[in-house]
Motif scaffolding. Structure first.
Motif, PDB file in Angstrom:
ATOM      1  N   UNK A 287      36.060  -5.018  90.625  1.00  0.00           N
ATOM      2  CA  UNK A 287      36.007  -5.357  92.051  1.00  0.00           C
ATOM      3  C   UNK A 287      34.805  -4.767  92.779  1.00  0.00           C
ATOM      4  N   UNK A 288      34.220  -3.715  92.232  1.00  0.00           N
ATOM      5  CA  UNK A 288      33.067  -3.111  92.900  1.00  0.00           C
ATOM      6  C   UNK A 288      31.732  -3.725  92.497  1.00  0.00           C
ATOM      7  N   UNK A 289      31.768  -4.778  91.694  1.00  0.00           N
ATOM      8  CA  UNK A 289      30.520  -5.336  91.165  1.00  0.00           C
ATOM      9  C   UNK A 289      30.193  -6.682  91.808  1.00  0.00           C
ATOM     10  N   UNK A 290      28.896  -7.000  91.847  1.00  0.00           N
ATOM     11  CA  UNK A 290      28.477  -8.275  92.421  1.00  0.00           C
ATOM     12  C   UNK A 290      28.762  -9.429  91.465  1.00  0.00           C
TER      13      UNK A 290
ATOM     14  N   UNK B 164      29.595 -14.856  89.969  1.00  0.00           N
ATOM     15  CA  UNK B 164      30.173 -13.912  90.934  1.00  0.00           C
ATOM     16  C   UNK B 164      31.510 -13.423  90.387  1.00  0.00           C
ATOM     17  N   UNK B 165      31.912 -12.209  90.739  1.00  0.00           N
ATOM     18  CA  UNK B 165      33.113 -11.638  90.108  1.00  0.00           C
ATOM     19  C   UNK B 165      34.382 -12.422  90.409  1.00  0.00           C
ATOM     20  N   UNK B 166      34.393 -13.160  91.523  1.00  0.00           N
ATOM     21  CA  UNK B 166      35.623 -13.862  91.911  1.00  0.00           C
ATOM     22  C   UNK B 166      36.097 -14.811  90.810  1.00  0.00           C
ATOM     23  N   UNK B 167      35.156 -15.497  90.179  1.00  0.00           N
ATOM     24  CA  UNK B 167      35.518 -16.451  89.132  1.00  0.00           C
ATOM     25  C   UNK B 167      36.204 -15.764  87.972  1.00  0.00           C
TER      26      UNK B 167
ATOM     27  N   UNK C 142      41.468  -4.923 100.079  1.00  0.00           N
ATOM     28  CA  UNK C 142      40.637  -4.436  98.979  1.00  0.00           C
ATOM     29  C   UNK C 142      41.378  -4.580  97.665  1.00  0.00           C
ATOM     30  N   UNK C 143      40.860  -3.891  96.637  1.00  0.00           N
ATOM     31  CA  UNK C 143      41.426  -4.045  95.306  1.00  0.00           C
ATOM     32  C   UNK C 143      42.907  -3.692  95.263  1.00  0.00           C
TER      33      UNK C 143
END
Ligand code: 5GP
Length: 228
Positions: free
Chosen positions: A160-163, A198-201, A219-220
């Motif tokens: 979660x902290x990554x782009x 992107x991390x969402x995927x 948040x996470x």
């Protein structure tokens, strides 16, 4: 004025293939090099002091910490690791992009301190495959492998902290994905790579299998756990 280099922070659970991906990036992409970290770990066979790491004693490492020499530092599996300011400042000023291969606590510290850094998380395709990769690497004892696997669940939740997040299902595809991210960030045109990597995927696609819940509104999600 000449362009400043960009620091790319790459983290992954141990055994995800991070080092292989990072080495391929540095070999294939012009203009990017590794930052050389300090560690208290003993050199593995083939590792060269000053090239793979600056291998130092715990006393020296602690001295460097108290001198404020590190951008970030962390304990990992019983050893200390750190990125010195010196390792990154000069190359970045010279316009060199850098790959910082760090574990997740270090990545979080860099996020606090460097607006210019970009964050890429690599994920293993499955836990079973991760364990097998760690063992087949053959560089660590059974005990060390067990210790590293125990860290994995915490590491995975850090996505979660990554782009960006890239699943290393296929080595060439993972290398191509990281290269595409770096090239897009250099151009300042990140729309397409954000949509693709992107991390969402990854959280949506792999979250359940890896036990990573998507973040709630605040948040996470807390208490993310891997299936046992
Ligand atoms: P290894 O002992 O396998 O070389 O590295 C163990 C872990 O420490 C890996 O996840 C690696 O990316 C991480 N690591 C290497 N250098 C640094 C560093 O300078 N800072 C932090 N925080 N982690 C590092």
């Amino acid at each position: 004025m000449s362009r400043r280099g960009l620091p790319f922070v790459v983290s992954a659970p141990s055994g995800t293939g991070k080092t292989t991906v990072c080495r391929a990036i540095v070999e294939r992409l012009p203009g990017i090099a590794f930052s050389v970290s300090h560690t208290t770990r003993l050199p593995r066979e083939g590792e060269v002091d000053g090239r793979h790491y600056h291998f130092v004693t715990r006393e020296r490492f602690d001295e460097l910490v108290s001198e404020g020499a590190f951008l970030e530092h962390a304990e990992y599996a019983g050893n200390a690791y750190g990125t010195s300011w010196e390792a990154i400042d000069t190359p970045l000023l010279e316009g060199q992009d850098l790959l910082l291969e760090v574990e997740v606590q270090g990545a979080a510290q860099i996020r606090e301190r460097r607006d210019d850094a970009r964050f890429v998380f690599l994920l293993p395709p499955s836990l079973a495959e991760l364990e097998q990769r760690l063992r087949s690497r053959g560089t660590d004892s059974d005990e060390a492998v067990a210790r590293r696997l125990a860290i994995v669940s915490q590491e995975l939740a850090a996505v979660h902290g990554f782009d960006y997040a890239v699943v290393n299902r296929d080595l060439e595809e993972a290398i191509a994905a990281v290269a595409a991210i770096i090239e897009a960030e250099r151009r300042g045109e990140t729309h397409a790579v954000e949509a693709r990597h992107g991390r969402a995927g990854v959280v949506a696609e792999w979250g359940e299998a890896l036990g990573i819940a998507p973040p709630g509104p605040d948040g996470p999600a807390s208490g993310a756990r891997l299936p046992s």
